[in-house]
Design an enzyme around this catalytic site. Sequence first.
Site, mmCIF file in Angstrom:
data_model
loop_
_atom_site.group_PDB
_atom_site.id
_atom_site.type_symbol
_atom_site.label_atom_id
_atom_site.label_comp_id
_atom_site.label_asym_id
_atom_site.label_seq_id
_atom_site.Cartn_x
_atom_site.Cartn_y
_atom_site.Cartn_z
ATOM 1 N N ASN A 15 -4.780 -0.437 4.717
ATOM 2 C CA ASN A 15 -4.030 -1.609 5.430
ATOM 3 C C ASN A 15 -2.967 -1.104 6.371
ATOM 4 O O ASN A 15 -1.864 -0.527 6.156
ATOM 5 C CB ASN A 15 -3.389 -2.385 4.535
ATOM 6 C CG ASN A 15 -2.541 -3.617 4.942
ATOM 7 O OD1 ASN A 15 -2.666 -4.128 6.059
ATOM 8 N ND2 ASN A 15 -1.986 -4.368 4.088
ATOM 9 N N LYS A 34 -1.312 -2.850 8.459
ATOM 10 C CA LYS A 34 -0.247 -3.746 8.754
ATOM 11 C C LYS A 34 -0.188 -3.828 10.283
ATOM 12 O O LYS A 34 -0.949 -3.899 11.027
ATOM 13 C CB LYS A 34 0.730 -3.318 7.982
ATOM 14 C CG LYS A 34 0.686 -3.205 6.589
ATOM 15 C CD LYS A 34 1.830 -3.078 5.715
ATOM 16 C CE LYS A 34 1.646 -2.901 4.006
ATOM 17 N NZ LYS A 34 2.794 -2.811 3.379
ATOM 18 N N HIS A 44 -1.645 -11.120 0.469
ATOM 19 C CA HIS A 44 -0.826 -9.981 0.534
ATOM 20 C C HIS A 44 0.595 -10.559 0.230
ATOM 21 O O HIS A 44 1.283 -11.608 0.770
ATOM 22 C CB HIS A 44 -0.837 -9.096 2.022
ATOM 23 C CG HIS A 44 -0.399 -8.033 1.770
ATOM 24 N ND1 HIS A 44 1.063 -7.875 1.988
ATOM 25 C CD2 HIS A 44 -0.567 -6.757 1.564
ATOM 26 C CE1 HIS A 44 1.387 -6.421 1.934
ATOM 27 N NE2 HIS A 44 0.362 -5.857 1.492
ATOM 28 N N GLU A 94 3.268 -9.701 1.818
ATOM 29 C CA GLU A 94 4.053 -9.757 3.109
ATOM 30 C C GLU A 94 3.625 -11.251 3.620
ATOM 31 O O GLU A 94 4.480 -11.909 4.347
ATOM 32 C CB GLU A 94 3.905 -8.880 4.079
ATOM 33 C CG GLU A 94 4.650 -7.435 3.506
ATOM 34 C CD GLU A 94 3.907 -6.078 3.982
ATOM 35 O OE1 GLU A 94 3.045 -6.245 4.596
ATOM 36 O OE2 GLU A 94 4.369 -5.096 3.475
ATOM 37 N N GLU A 100 -0.631 -5.158 -6.755
ATOM 38 C CA GLU A 100 0.470 -4.577 -5.789
ATOM 39 C C GLU A 100 1.873 -5.161 -6.326
ATOM 40 O O GLU A 100 2.296 -6.041 -5.819
ATOM 41 C CB GLU A 100 0.148 -5.002 -4.339
ATOM 42 C CG GLU A 100 -1.195 -4.203 -3.818
ATOM 43 C CD GLU A 100 -0.800 -4.139 -2.150
ATOM 44 O OE1 GLU A 100 -1.213 -2.858 -1.867
ATOM 45 O OE2 GLU A 100 -0.478 -5.096 -1.483
ATOM 46 N N GLY A 104 5.859 0.087 0.146
ATOM 47 C CA GLY A 104 6.481 0.503 1.431
ATOM 48 C C GLY A 104 7.844 1.706 1.158
ATOM 49 O O GLY A 104 8.589 1.823 1.632
ATOM 50 N N SER A 141 3.042 2.426 -2.204
ATOM 51 C CA SER A 141 3.668 3.620 -2.384
ATOM 52 C C SER A 141 2.315 4.401 -2.749
ATOM 53 O O SER A 141 2.741 5.683 -3.476
ATOM 54 C CB SER A 141 5.044 3.780 -3.002
ATOM 55 O OG SER A 141 5.800 3.033 -2.209
HETATM 56 P P1 PGA Z 1 2.551 0.903 1.035
HETATM 57 O O1 PGA Z 1 1.963 -0.742 1.094
HETATM 58 O O2 PGA Z 1 1.277 1.680 0.784
HETATM 59 O O3 PGA Z 1 3.153 1.134 2.369
HETATM 60 O O4 PGA Z 1 3.621 0.615 0.017
HETATM 61 C C1 PGA Z 1 0.912 -1.250 0.474
HETATM 62 C C2 PGA Z 1 0.540 -2.386 0.498
HETATM 63 O O5 PGA Z 1 1.306 -3.306 0.969
HETATM 64 O O6 PGA Z 1 -0.621 -2.740 0.884
#
Ligand code: PGA
Length: 247
Positions: free
Chosen positions: A6, A8, A91, A93, A161, A167, A209
Amino acid sequence: MLIVGNWKAYVDSPQEAKQLAAATKRAATKTRAKVVIVPSFAHLGFLAKAGRSSVSLGAQDVSLATLGAHTGEVTASMLRRLPVSYVIVGHSERRAAGETDALIAEKTKRALEQGLTPILCVGETARDGDARYLQTLRMQLEAVYSTVLPKDRAKIIVAYEPVWAIGKTARDAISANDLIEMILYIRKVLTPYLPQKGAGKVTILYGGSVEPGNVRDLAGGSRVDGFLVGHASADAKTFSALIQALS
Ligand code: PGA
């Protein structure tokens, strides 16, 4: 094993997007895992033009709207025609930007109606002592599975998640032991919606992460079906190393 990158809003220029996609394709040819990249809408169109390859494409979101007077919307039908195969829904976010369980359930339906595979993200914001986070997870899952037609439920991929792990760095990710428990819990919640052992066959990914340094331990120790990777998928060297770590 399914590895979904992803991007983003990490990747800025078309040039960068093309280079990252090319590097990911090279890495994907050396693994048995299935690799999916999920660029921004701005980059999806020209990356899709590259045609069939070792890497499939996903979208980071899908609109509730169908064709018509809806300025700014990208419909499931448009995505299918690119072609895009997967779409991320729910997601954290987007949930933080105001998306509700009900909205996410409708988006999942739109994706399924067009033959796209939804990657449904669920996860608690924080872990509390009295296990209320399990209730959060249950509600997120049930909102979608109770809305989607029974015949379509098995097509959904679940990405667990936990928001507290997103992140950060490999050290902050979930442990393989805790991940086993969460996967079992998700399958238990899904059992009434997917009878005849269907819940045991759902593809469950972990995200939060995941990096080259922890992906192998997480994969080996937890029976997870794959990973939804954020920041580590937006850097060619890092993502290639992560894919290689699973080969
Ligand atoms: P990250 O994000 O690997 O940067 O922790 C994962 C995600 O939000 O899909």
